[in-house]
Scaffold this motif. Structure first.
Motif, PDB file in Angstrom:
ATOM      1  N   SER A  49      36.327  14.160   5.920  1.00 14.35           N
ATOM      2  CA  SER A  49      35.791  15.043   6.694  1.00 14.35           C
ATOM      3  C   SER A  49      34.493  16.102   5.972  1.00 14.35           C
ATOM      4  O   SER A  49      33.562  16.562   6.590  1.00 14.35           O
ATOM      5  N   GLY A  50      34.844  16.195   4.659  1.00 16.82           N
ATOM      6  CA  GLY A  50      33.661  16.954   3.998  1.00 16.82           C
ATOM      7  C   GLY A  50      32.316  16.289   3.743  1.00 16.82           C
ATOM      8  O   GLY A  50      31.329  16.766   3.333  1.00 16.82           O
ATOM      9  N   ASP A  51      32.157  14.993   4.088  1.00 14.13           N
ATOM     10  CA  ASP A  51      31.206  14.122   4.075  1.00 14.13           C
ATOM     11  C   ASP A  51      30.437  13.912   5.228  1.00 14.13           C
ATOM     12  O   ASP A  51      29.498  13.079   5.284  1.00 14.13           O
ATOM     13  N   ALA A  52      30.514  14.473   6.270  1.00 11.37           N
ATOM     14  CA  ALA A  52      29.937  14.315   7.814  1.00 11.37           C
ATOM     15  C   ALA A  52      28.730  14.875   7.602  1.00 11.37           C
ATOM     16  O   ALA A  52      28.332  15.715   7.173  1.00 11.37           O
ATOM     17  N   SER A  53      27.672  13.884   8.289  1.00 10.75           N
ATOM     18  CA  SER A  53      26.214  14.380   8.083  1.00 10.75           C
ATOM     19  C   SER A  53      26.278  15.685   8.894  1.00 10.75           C
ATOM     20  O   SER A  53      25.244  16.249   8.254  1.00 10.75           O
ATOM     21  N   GLY A  54      26.544  15.686   9.962  1.00  9.79           N
ATOM     22  CA  GLY A  54      26.346  16.975  10.821  1.00  9.79           C
ATOM     23  C   GLY A  54      26.815  18.158   9.991  1.00  9.79           C
ATOM     24  O   GLY A  54      26.018  19.315  10.162  1.00  9.79           O
ATOM     25  N   SER A 171      19.471  14.486   6.779  1.00 12.96           N
ATOM     26  CA  SER A 171      19.872  15.295   8.354  1.00 12.96           C
ATOM     27  C   SER A 171      18.828  16.203   8.330  1.00 12.96           C
ATOM     28  O   SER A 171      18.272  16.480   9.731  1.00 12.96           O
ATOM     29  N   LEU A 172      18.176  16.942   7.248  1.00 11.18           N
ATOM     30  CA  LEU A 172      17.300  18.006   7.733  1.00 11.18           C
ATOM     31  C   LEU A 172      16.059  17.483   7.885  1.00 11.18           C
ATOM     32  O   LEU A 172      15.024  17.911   8.680  1.00 11.18           O
ATOM     33  N   ILE A 173      15.598  16.453   7.280  1.00  4.82           N
ATOM     34  CA  ILE A 173      14.478  15.742   7.498  1.00  4.82           C
ATOM     35  C   ILE A 173      14.353  14.960   9.278  1.00  4.82           C
ATOM     36  O   ILE A 173      13.443  15.517   9.888  1.00  4.82           O
TER      37      ILE A 173
END
Length: 842
Positions: A49-54, A171-173
């Motif tokens: 859960s802590g590694d989700a991209s969103g 994700s930010l890119i």
């Protein structure tokens, strides 16, 4: 859009007990399955859960916005590194504290207890000493086991944080790309984005493993020196001097040099990827004009420049590795030799504990710290590149509300939300552009659009024409909100907009998924759209109908097919205003007529349509025709009114000349799929869509079986050559000979333990207690130190040889891919043009 592979099995780490997490037994099932039958993507577990991209992207984006606001208040440039620290500092700090405890407390206790345990064998044997020896033995094994567990888990945890930073940056890119305006897009290239996503963000996976040692090293060194001082006294300074010279003077400089080279490599890679992307996309044109040789030289030159910097970096890393290998024994030698010269007592507990102490110091000072500094220098370069990309101009909502009267939330229809039940008389879906002036750049001499005033009532068909560079596409970008007005207003009245771009694009998916573009499948509307965009015949010719995979990993489509799929994508989306940017330019005349009749004036007749085109005869059915010239509305009115003007006649003449020239050099296009009709009808092809699609992609990106030995031999022969391979084999044999014939080391090991006092040797071994004391000459001490020196140098020679071998292999792994790439380029240029049409860029 949803992922093609949906992972259904939950991650077992979430429910694993403490023992399973401690020894990582929760992951054994995956390795067992891979050993028996191999692994596929569907066998993987869901991410934790802590590694989700969103979620990670949201955290970093929020921190980046805060950093931008604070920098704006201070009038300074925002720092992306501060945003990363703000997001992940706490979890990384907690792991860093554990790493500090490991190297400052637990690890030094291993040689400390080892010395106490060995001391038992040189003392008088008593029950009390026997009991203490067992205690020391237990503690030594306890600390060794604890250090092994802590080291592996801290590396895993630090690597996980690096992975999180990398995912958050990716994700930010992605989010930044969607926000870029035209000015921002002009300041970046596809090659730069690819390099950022594939190379630059990977530095976070490496730097997090060693970054903590920058603050741990200044604490560990005094601790270890204090413990060593208890054994050898002032001789500790000799070892400390060796560590200081190599760490402070040599390794810091090499780390700084690696950072500079990394920045140069990144620039060369951006340029190469950009050129190669353009060449692959335009390979058909290059082959038609026989430009293979000059472009091959261009690619070779760019690759040579890039590989040159990569080789320099590899030599620096190889030299750093050689220093690390050499330093371990040299530190010990300097301390022991100095200790003997000042008249110290050589004892077993001193020697073995010093080996462990200096091993820890060498690992911290000459391996972990240099790697941390080197990766930090490279990461700073990557962060700077990411920061420059994230600071590119983008479409800001506040600018839209200032100069444009529209609902930004409903600007582009998503097709999934429910329609609000609003009375028709209260809803304004017409388009009003009032005296708008706009430009792509703030410092432009001439504005792109000037004094534009256009009104389009609901359901009206507006045709836009004009010469090249007259501002037709910029007008549509103005309506979309991509081009910000300097003055005037654009009022959409809350209407939803759908857009078909001038350059159609396809992503890796089936034809049907490219049309739906994430919207739910409506069978009736889908059939209407496909028929109106003249795609039925294409579906019959495609191997699997609309379930055929297209894009980089699928089949190639003609320009007309791509244009019609792009138009179908825009038409399938329910909207109030449709912006169609010249979708008729890539299709034949009769197909264009069908698209205008059945799609623009048929399927979309109840919506506002703005069609940009060079083919003026298609605008006869338009309610209003707008002619642009040099960014201004030259003529506006009905088709009959506009057709009587001189400018219309001029545009019509240009169109006829272009058609005549096109007929003179026109080549008959052949569809880029097999000519026979598929045995699968479009309806039947849809049924097996998922199975076909997954088989094609997995077959292309994965493989099974063993790699033949001839592949390895060919690889090393390309990268190294016979001479270098022979030299490598000889060096390996030389290192083994040194290991087997280390007579000097054996002699030193057999020298009885002694102490030096008043120029006499006093044996300390129990078997030599009754031996008579003998005089020691200066030559005896010199010969003893010479034997020690020879032993250490022989070991260092062996280890240096191994380091050189590692550098040779590393160099081979750089040269071989470069040569293989050159050969692939030759094969691409030598391929027939038919193969370039069938094969996709992916």
């Amino acid at each position: 859009m949803e992922s093609k592979v949906v992972l259904t099995e939950k991650n077992p780490h979430e429910k694993a007990n403490v023992i399973s997490k401690l020894f990582l037994t929760w992951s054994f099932s995956l390795f067992k399955k891979g050993y028996k039958q191999g692994l596929s993507i569907s066998d993987l577990w869901q991410a934790r859960s802590g590694d989700a991209s969103g979620r990670l992207g949201d955290r970093l984006e929020e921190a980046w916005k805060i950093e931008q606001e604070e920098a704006k208040k201070k009038g300074a440039k925002p720092s992306f590194s501060k945003a990363i620290v703000r997001t992940f500092w706490f979890e990384y700090m907690m792991i860093g504290l554990v790493v500090g405890v490991l190297f400052m407390v637990v690890w030094p206790l291993i040689p400390f207890t080892l010395a106490l345990f060995i001391e038992y064998f040189s003392k008088e044997k008593t029950p009390e000493s026997y009991r203490q020896a067992h205690i020391y033995n237990f503690l030594m094994n306890l600390f060794s086991t604890l250090s092994a567990l802590m080291l592996n888990h801290t590396n895993l945890a630090q690597g996980r944080i690096g992975m999180r930073i990398r995912i958050a940056c990716c994700s930010l890119i992605y989010r930044k790309i969607l926000k870029l305006n035209r000015a921002g897009l002009n300041n970046t290239e596809a090659g730069q984005v690819i390099n950022l996503m594939s190379n630059d963000v990977n530095r976070f996976d490496l730097v997090t493993l060693f970054l903590n040692f920058i603050w741990i090293t200044p604490i560990v060194v005094p601790v270890v020196c204090y413990l060593v001082w208890q054994h050898v006294g002032i001789a500790t300074l000799a070892a400390l001097a060796v560590v200081g010279v190599q760490t402070v003077l040599v390794q810091v400089y090499l780390s700084h040099l690696q950072g500079k080279l990394r920045g140069k490599i990144a620039k060369r890679t951006d340029q190469r990827v950009k050129v190669m992307s353009e060449l692959v996309d335009g390979v058909q044109v290059i082959k038609m004009y026989a430009w293979e040789e000059p472009f091959e030289k261009l690619v070779h030159k760019l690759r040579k420049m890039e590989v040159g910097y990569v080789l320099r970096t590899s030599f620096v890393k190889g030299f750093t590795t050689a220093l690390a290998v050499f330093t371990e024994r040299f530190i010990l030698f300097s301390a022991v030799a100095t200790f003997v010269l000042i008249g110290g007592n050589i004892r077993a507990q001193i020697t073995f504990s010093l080996v462990q102490y200096f091993n820890l110091m060498q690992m911290i000072c000459n391996i972990f710290l240099p790697m941390g500094l080197a990766y930090l220098a490279e990461t700073k370069v990557s962060i700077k590149r990411l920061e420059e990309f994230l600071l590119l101009e983008e479409n800001e909502p506040e600018k839209i509300t200032a100069n444009m009267v529209l609902d930004s939330k409903s600007l582009i229809a998503d097709g999934t939300e429910k329609e609000k039940k609003v009375q028709e008389k209260q809803r304004v879906t017409g388009l009003t552009i009032s005296n708008v002036t706009a430009s792509w750049t703030n410092d432009s001499v001439v504005d792109t659009l000037r004094n534009i005033t256009i009104n389009a009532a609901p359901g009206e068909f507006v045709g836009v024409a004009g010469g090249v560079g007259s501002g037709k596409s910029s007008l549509l970008q103005l309506i979309l909100g991509e081009l910000m007005p300097k003055s005037g207003t654009v009022n959409l009245g809350g209407a939803k907009v759908s857009y078909a771009s001038q350059e159609p694009w396809l992503f890796v998916a089936t034809v049907r998924e490219n049309i739906l573009f994430g919207l739910p499948y409506d069978r009736i509307r889908y059939k209407k759209v496909v028929r109106a965009c003249a795609l039925l015949r294409d579906f019959e010719l495609l191997p699997h109908g609309d379930s055929t995979l297209v894009g980089e990993r699928g089949i190639s489509l003609s320009g007309g097919q791509r244009a019609r799929i792009g138009l179908a994508r825009a038409c399938y989306r329910k909207a109030d205003i449709y912006l169609l940017d010249d979708p008729l330019s890539a299709v034949d005349t009769h197909v264009g007529k069908h698209m205008v009749t059945e799609c623009v004036m048929g399927l979309l007749e109840k919506s506002t349509r703005i069609l940009v085109t060079h083919q003026l005869h298609h605008l006869k059915g338009a309610d209003k025709v707008v002619i642009l010239r040099h960014g201004e509305v030259e003529i506006q009115g009905s088709f009959d009114e506009v057709s009587r003007t001189p400018l219309f006649a001029e545009l019509l003449q240009d169109e006829e000349e272009e058609e005549a020239a096109g007929e003179h050099v026109k080549m008959q296009r052949s569809i880029s799929v097999r000519s026979q009709a598929s045995s699968i009808s479009p309806a039947e092809g849809i049924i097996g869509e998922d199975l076909i699609e997954q088989q094609v992609e997995i077959e292309e990106i994965t493989g099974t079986g063993r790699v033949p030995g001839k592949v390895y031999s060919k690889y090393f022969s390309i990268g190294a050559g016979c001479c270098l391979l022979s030299s490598t084999v000889i060096a390996i044999l030389f290192a083994q000979v040194i290991t087997m014939n280390n007579v000097e080391a054996q002699y030193v090991a057999n020298v009885p333990l002694f102490r030096v006092a008043n120029d006499t040797i006093i044996p300390l071994n129990d078997t030599l207690v009754n031996a008579t004391e003998s005089a020691v000459t200066e030559g005896a001490i010199t010969s003893t130190i010479g034997a020690i020196t020879t032993a250490f140098l022989s070991n260092d020679t062996m280890e240096t040889t191994e380091a050189i071998l590692n550098a040779t292999v590393f160099d081979t792994t750089i040269v071989a891919p470069a040569k293989i790439n050159d050969r692939y380029y030759i094969y691409i240029w030598a391929a027939a043009i038919v193969g370039c049409i069938i094969a996709t860029s992916g």
